[in-house]
Design a protein around this motif. Sequence first.
Motif, PDB file in Angstrom:
ATOM      1  N   THR A  21      55.897  -8.590 123.508  1.00  0.00           N
ATOM      2  CA  THR A  21      54.790  -9.465 123.890  1.00  0.00           C
ATOM      3  C   THR A  21      55.145 -10.931 123.656  1.00  0.00           C
ATOM      4  O   THR A  21      54.381 -11.818 124.000  1.00  0.00           O
ATOM      5  CB  THR A  21      53.531  -9.129 123.054  1.00  0.00           C
ATOM      6  OG1 THR A  21      53.881  -9.236 121.668  1.00  0.00           O
ATOM      7  CG2 THR A  21      53.038  -7.730 123.356  1.00  0.00           C
ATOM      8  N   ASP A  22      56.292 -11.168 123.031  1.00  0.00           N
ATOM      9  CA  ASP A  22      56.722 -12.546 122.760  1.00  0.00           C
ATOM     10  C   ASP A  22      58.228 -12.641 122.995  1.00  0.00           C
ATOM     11  O   ASP A  22      58.891 -11.654 123.275  1.00  0.00           O
ATOM     12  CB  ASP A  22      56.364 -12.907 121.303  1.00  0.00           C
ATOM     13  CG  ASP A  22      56.081 -14.392 121.121  1.00  0.00           C
ATOM     14  OD1 ASP A  22      56.637 -15.197 121.896  1.00  0.00           O
ATOM     15  OD2 ASP A  22      55.304 -14.739 120.203  1.00  0.00           O
ATOM     16  N   ARG A  23      58.755 -13.853 122.841  1.00  0.00           N
ATOM     17  CA  ARG A  23      60.166 -14.146 123.114  1.00  0.00           C
ATOM     18  C   ARG A  23      61.110 -13.242 122.304  1.00  0.00           C
ATOM     19  O   ARG A  23      60.914 -13.039 121.112  1.00  0.00           O
ATOM     20  CB  ARG A  23      60.405 -15.612 122.728  1.00  0.00           C
ATOM     21  CG  ARG A  23      61.788 -16.137 122.866  1.00  0.00           C
ATOM     22  CD  ARG A  23      61.840 -17.570 122.358  1.00  0.00           C
ATOM     23  NE  ARG A  23      61.833 -17.624 120.902  1.00  0.00           N
ATOM     24  CZ  ARG A  23      62.927 -17.828 120.154  1.00  0.00           C
ATOM     25  NH1 ARG A  23      64.095 -18.003 120.722  1.00  0.00           N
ATOM     26  NH2 ARG A  23      62.826 -17.860 118.837  1.00  0.00           N
ATOM     27  N   ILE A  24      62.118 -12.708 122.973  1.00  0.00           N
ATOM     28  CA  ILE A  24      63.198 -11.998 122.277  1.00  0.00           C
ATOM     29  C   ILE A  24      64.102 -13.077 121.688  1.00  0.00           C
ATOM     30  O   ILE A  24      64.626 -13.920 122.413  1.00  0.00           O
ATOM     31  CB  ILE A  24      63.968 -11.073 123.247  1.00  0.00           C
ATOM     32  CG1 ILE A  24      63.047  -9.929 123.716  1.00  0.00           C
ATOM     33  CG2 ILE A  24      65.232 -10.529 122.597  1.00  0.00           C
ATOM     34  CD1 ILE A  24      63.618  -9.074 124.837  1.00  0.00           C
ATOM     35  N   ASN A  25      64.245 -13.097 120.356  1.00  0.00           N
ATOM     36  CA  ASN A  25      64.985 -14.194 119.724  1.00  0.00           C
ATOM     37  C   ASN A  25      66.442 -13.885 119.407  1.00  0.00           C
ATOM     38  O   ASN A  25      67.214 -14.777 119.081  1.00  0.00           O
ATOM     39  CB  ASN A  25      64.240 -14.706 118.471  1.00  0.00           C
ATOM     40  CG  ASN A  25      63.963 -13.588 117.466  1.00  0.00           C
ATOM     41  OD1 ASN A  25      64.784 -12.705 117.257  1.00  0.00           O
ATOM     42  ND2 ASN A  25      62.782 -13.634 116.849  1.00  0.00           N
ATOM     43  N   SER A  26      66.842 -12.600 119.517  1.00  0.00           N
ATOM     44  CA  SER A  26      68.273 -12.291 119.390  1.00  0.00           C
ATOM     45  C   SER A  26      68.567 -10.899 119.926  1.00  0.00           C
ATOM     46  O   SER A  26      67.683 -10.032 119.958  1.00  0.00           O
ATOM     47  CB  SER A  26      68.754 -12.413 117.939  1.00  0.00           C
ATOM     48  OG  SER A  26      68.192 -11.394 117.153  1.00  0.00           O
ATOM     49  N   VAL A  27      69.807 -10.705 120.366  1.00  0.00           N
ATOM     50  CA  VAL A  27      70.256  -9.400 120.868  1.00  0.00           C
ATOM     51  C   VAL A  27      71.661  -9.132 120.320  1.00  0.00           C
ATOM     52  O   VAL A  27      72.406 -10.065 120.051  1.00  0.00           O
ATOM     53  CB  VAL A  27      70.287  -9.332 122.422  1.00  0.00           C
ATOM     54  CG1 VAL A  27      68.938  -9.679 123.015  1.00  0.00           C
ATOM     55  CG2 VAL A  27      71.337 -10.241 123.011  1.00  0.00           C
ATOM     56  N   ASP A  28      71.985  -7.862 120.141  1.00  0.00           N
ATOM     57  CA  ASP A  28      73.324  -7.515 119.650  1.00  0.00           C
ATOM     58  C   ASP A  28      73.703  -6.109 120.120  1.00  0.00           C
ATOM     59  O   ASP A  28      72.960  -5.151 119.892  1.00  0.00           O
ATOM     60  CB  ASP A  28      73.349  -7.573 118.117  1.00  0.00           C
ATOM     61  CG  ASP A  28      74.773  -7.510 117.551  1.00  0.00           C
ATOM     62  OD1 ASP A  28      75.691  -8.068 118.189  1.00  0.00           O
ATOM     63  OD2 ASP A  28      74.964  -6.912 116.475  1.00  0.00           O
ATOM     64  N   PHE A  29      74.852  -6.013 120.787  1.00  0.00           N
ATOM     65  CA  PHE A  29      75.371  -4.695 121.193  1.00  0.00           C
ATOM     66  C   PHE A  29      76.056  -4.016 120.014  1.00  0.00           C
ATOM     67  O   PHE A  29      76.722  -4.685 119.212  1.00  0.00           O
ATOM     68  CB  PHE A  29      76.412  -4.857 122.307  1.00  0.00           C
ATOM     69  CG  PHE A  29      75.838  -4.946 123.694  1.00  0.00           C
ATOM     70  CD1 PHE A  29      75.357  -3.830 124.353  1.00  0.00           C
ATOM     71  CD2 PHE A  29      75.782  -6.170 124.352  1.00  0.00           C
ATOM     72  CE1 PHE A  29      74.828  -3.921 125.636  1.00  0.00           C
ATOM     73  CE2 PHE A  29      75.259  -6.275 125.633  1.00  0.00           C
ATOM     74  CZ  PHE A  29      74.776  -5.142 126.277  1.00  0.00           C
ATOM     75  N   ALA A  30      75.922  -2.704 119.941  1.00  0.00           N
ATOM     76  CA  ALA A  30      76.733  -1.937 119.000  1.00  0.00           C
ATOM     77  C   ALA A  30      78.182  -2.011 119.469  1.00  0.00           C
ATOM     78  O   ALA A  30      78.444  -2.140 120.669  1.00  0.00           O
ATOM     79  CB  ALA A  30      76.262  -0.490 118.965  1.00  0.00           C
TER      80      ALA A  30
END
Length: 313
Positions: A21-30
């Motif tokens: 519902t809000d901004r995704i602030n980080s992502v990380d692939f395994a």
Amino acid sequence: MKLSDRTVIDFKVAKIFRENTDRINSVDFATNGETIITSSDDDSIVIYDCLNGTPKRTLNSKKYGVDLIRYTHAVNTALHCSTKIDDTIRYLSLHDNKYIRYFPGHTKKVVTLNMSPIDDTFLSGSMDKTIRLWDLRSQNCQGLMHLSGRPVAAFDPEGLIFAAGINSESVKLYDLRSFDKGPFTTFRLPQDKDCDWTQLKFSPDGKLILISTNGSVLRLIDAFQGAPLQIYAGITNQKGVPLEASFSPDSRYVFCGSTDGKIHCWSTETGKKIAELLGDHPGPIQHVQFNPKYMMFATACTNMAFWLPVTDD
């Protein structure tokens, strides 16, 4: 399948997820490429299955908030920073949503968090103008460096050295075994007048360093000599948001989002722009990351999108 200019141009959005519902602030692939983990300003952590293209699990961190989520070497644990209460880094078991350990010490917002590619070491950098070195097995900081400004930092792919970008004007390289002796080399770069450095990444082959900003340019420098190699410009970023740019796994391409829904891609060999891909994102595309093992990449605003190469033949 190898990446080529043609393949890059053929990438299309294969799936859009609206879990947040809000901004995704980080992502990380395994590291095995099978899952991707995200943290969001809505205090949730979402794990996606990259092979099936489905959301796998959602965990909540309502009490502390969550930012800068990073997988450790075990795919069932992650590190993240806090957005509420204090600036402690937290080590989470994803299996049962319980905290294994806390890493207190920073007195202001943590703005960079990186796991070593080879062991349980990780580093963090904060607005309190320090970089701290840690080991997952101990809550005590293993090393502390005081800096003259806001840091961005990253490990090299071998995990033997780390780079710290200071004050958006210099990159210092440290040997992990003797970092308390200070940097073994410093590269000074022309300062960007209208933007700040927000992230620093080594290319997967260790030869290049990519500097992301909260402006409309990225910088590519030589990781050994610090020579400026390329400036990638023409990104729309009217709101001054930090845009995360990323390398492809073969180090030959750089991808970056924008505030106008486009994904830009350049060749690291020639500096030429290869493609402008249109992503169906309602907000600024702050994150672009390429899967380390599979031919796909992910982009995120409030929504998450998976991209695959789609040929017309």
